[in-house]
Scaffold this motif. Structure first.
Motif, mmCIF file in Angstrom:
data_model
loop_
_atom_site.group_PDB
_atom_site.id
_atom_site.type_symbol
_atom_site.label_atom_id
_atom_site.label_comp_id
_atom_site.label_asym_id
_atom_site.label_seq_id
_atom_site.Cartn_x
_atom_site.Cartn_y
_atom_site.Cartn_z
ATOM 1 N N SER A 134 42.217 -53.370 21.141
ATOM 2 C CA SER A 134 42.061 -54.791 21.463
ATOM 3 C C SER A 134 43.160 -55.291 22.388
ATOM 4 O O SER A 134 42.991 -56.319 23.051
ATOM 5 N N LYS A 135 44.266 -54.564 22.443
ATOM 6 C CA LYS A 135 45.391 -54.938 23.309
ATOM 7 C C LYS A 135 45.333 -54.244 24.665
ATOM 8 O O LYS A 135 46.240 -54.380 25.475
ATOM 9 N N GLY A 136 44.271 -53.476 24.900
ATOM 10 C CA GLY A 136 44.110 -52.811 26.189
ATOM 11 C C GLY A 136 44.613 -51.380 26.233
ATOM 12 O O GLY A 136 44.609 -50.757 27.293
ATOM 13 N N ALA A 137 45.037 -50.836 25.099
ATOM 14 C CA ALA A 137 45.494 -49.445 25.069
ATOM 15 C C ALA A 137 44.310 -48.508 25.254
ATOM 16 O O ALA A 137 43.192 -48.810 24.840
ATOM 17 N N GLU A 138 44.571 -47.385 25.891
ATOM 18 C CA GLU A 138 43.545 -46.373 26.105
ATOM 19 C C GLU A 138 43.962 -45.084 25.409
ATOM 20 O O GLU A 138 45.092 -44.642 25.568
ATOM 21 N N PRO A 139 43.057 -44.477 24.653
ATOM 22 C CA PRO A 139 43.408 -43.204 24.010
ATOM 23 C C PRO A 139 43.572 -42.103 25.055
ATOM 24 O O PRO A 139 42.873 -42.089 26.065
ATOM 25 N N MET A 140 44.498 -41.219 24.805
ATOM 26 C CA MET A 140 44.746 -40.086 25.688
ATOM 27 C C MET A 140 44.158 -38.845 25.011
ATOM 28 O O MET A 140 44.877 -37.926 24.624
ATOM 29 N N ASN A 141 42.847 -38.819 24.871
ATOM 30 C CA ASN A 141 42.182 -37.793 24.076
ATOM 31 C C ASN A 141 42.319 -36.382 24.627
ATOM 32 O O ASN A 141 42.165 -35.414 23.898
ATOM 33 N N GLU A 142 42.597 -36.262 25.905
ATOM 34 C CA GLU A 142 42.701 -34.926 26.476
ATOM 35 C C GLU A 142 44.058 -34.269 26.217
ATOM 36 O O GLU A 142 44.255 -33.102 26.507
ATOM 37 N N TRP A 143 44.997 -35.016 25.668
ATOM 38 C CA TRP A 143 46.327 -34.488 25.378
ATOM 39 C C TRP A 143 46.461 -34.187 23.895
ATOM 40 O O TRP A 143 45.978 -34.924 23.047
ATOM 41 N N ARG A 144 47.157 -33.129 23.555
ATOM 42 C CA ARG A 144 47.473 -32.762 22.181
ATOM 43 C C ARG A 144 48.986 -32.759 22.032
ATOM 44 O O ARG A 144 49.709 -32.274 22.896
ATOM 45 N N THR A 145 49.454 -33.269 20.931
ATOM 46 C CA THR A 145 50.887 -33.280 20.644
ATOM 47 C C THR A 145 51.245 -32.000 19.897
ATOM 48 O O THR A 145 50.541 -31.610 18.962
ATOM 49 N N TYR A 146 52.337 -31.376 20.310
ATOM 50 C CA TYR A 146 52.838 -30.189 19.624
ATOM 51 C C TYR A 146 54.249 -30.466 19.159
ATOM 52 O O TYR A 146 54.976 -31.241 19.780
ATOM 53 N N ARG A 147 54.631 -29.803 18.076
ATOM 54 C CA ARG A 147 55.956 -30.016 17.503
ATOM 55 C C ARG A 147 56.509 -28.685 17.015
ATOM 56 O O ARG A 147 55.797 -27.887 16.431
ATOM 57 N N VAL A 148 57.791 -28.486 17.268
ATOM 58 C CA VAL A 148 58.522 -27.363 16.698
ATOM 59 C C VAL A 148 59.653 -27.979 15.897
ATOM 60 O O VAL A 148 60.412 -28.807 16.404
ATOM 61 N N SER A 149 59.765 -27.604 14.617
ATOM 62 C CA SER A 149 60.812 -28.169 13.772
ATOM 63 C C SER A 149 61.229 -27.144 12.722
ATOM 64 O O SER A 149 60.614 -26.085 12.593
ATOM 65 N N GLY A 150 62.277 -27.475 11.980
ATOM 66 C CA GLY A 150 62.734 -26.637 10.870
ATOM 67 C C GLY A 150 63.082 -25.230 11.312
ATOM 68 O O GLY A 150 63.694 -25.014 12.351
#
Length: 160
Positions: A134-150
């Motif tokens: 509703s605020k005009g944000a657009e999903p970035m569906n083609e991107w995936r978040t990756y994380r390396v931790s611990g």
């Protein structure tokens, strides 16, 4: 109801940590919060802060906060603003506090020359997704978040 948004000060660290814990509980990850007041104070108020925070108040009572930092886009050559956490207390939801926080951060982004204002949202959080759309944000569906931790982070750092 008038919402006032101001930069966080050191005395806000306990309420910011409480809001972080409440957000983590809402996101079904309360056991993942290991931050302490000392860690947050250092991150937000060191000589070179890792992040920044603003607090939303109604009648002088904190009812929300946003924690953010600046990133950089090699594609645009400009910095961006990344919203790490946006939290509004349950009693204040639906009263414009979240929108006021987003507007405030968008103003910071524009004033600092950012070309992007980004954040992540859990895919099951339908109320937040609807609010952001509703605020005009657009999903970035083609991107995936990756994380390396611990341990995986330690192994990667050791070249394993």
């Amino acid at each position: 109801m008038t919402v006032a948004i101001r930069p966080a000060v050191l005395a806000d660290v306990p309420v910011i940590l409480r809001f972080v814990r409440e957000l983590a509980e809402y996101e079904r990850a309360a056991d993942k919060v290991v931050a302490t007041e000392t860690l947050l104070a250092d991150a937000l108020f060191a000589q070179q802060p890792a992040a920044y925070a603003v607090v939303a108040e109604v009648d002088g009572v904190p009812v929300g906060m946003a924690l953010y930092f600046f990133n950089f886009s090699t594609w645009t050559g400009w910095r961006g603003l990344y919203l790490e956490d946006l939290y509004v207390t349950p009693d204040a939801r639906g009263s414009g506090v979240g929108g006021a926080l987003l507007t405030h951060l968008a103003g910071i982004a524009v004033a600092r020359g950012c070309t992007r204002f980004e954040w992540a949202v859990l895919d099951w959080n339908a109320p937040a997704i609807a609010f952001y759309l509703s605020k005009g944000a657009e999903p970035m569906n083609e991107w995936r978040t990756y994380r390396v931790s611990g341990d995986a982070l330690t192994r990667l750092a050791e070249g394993a």
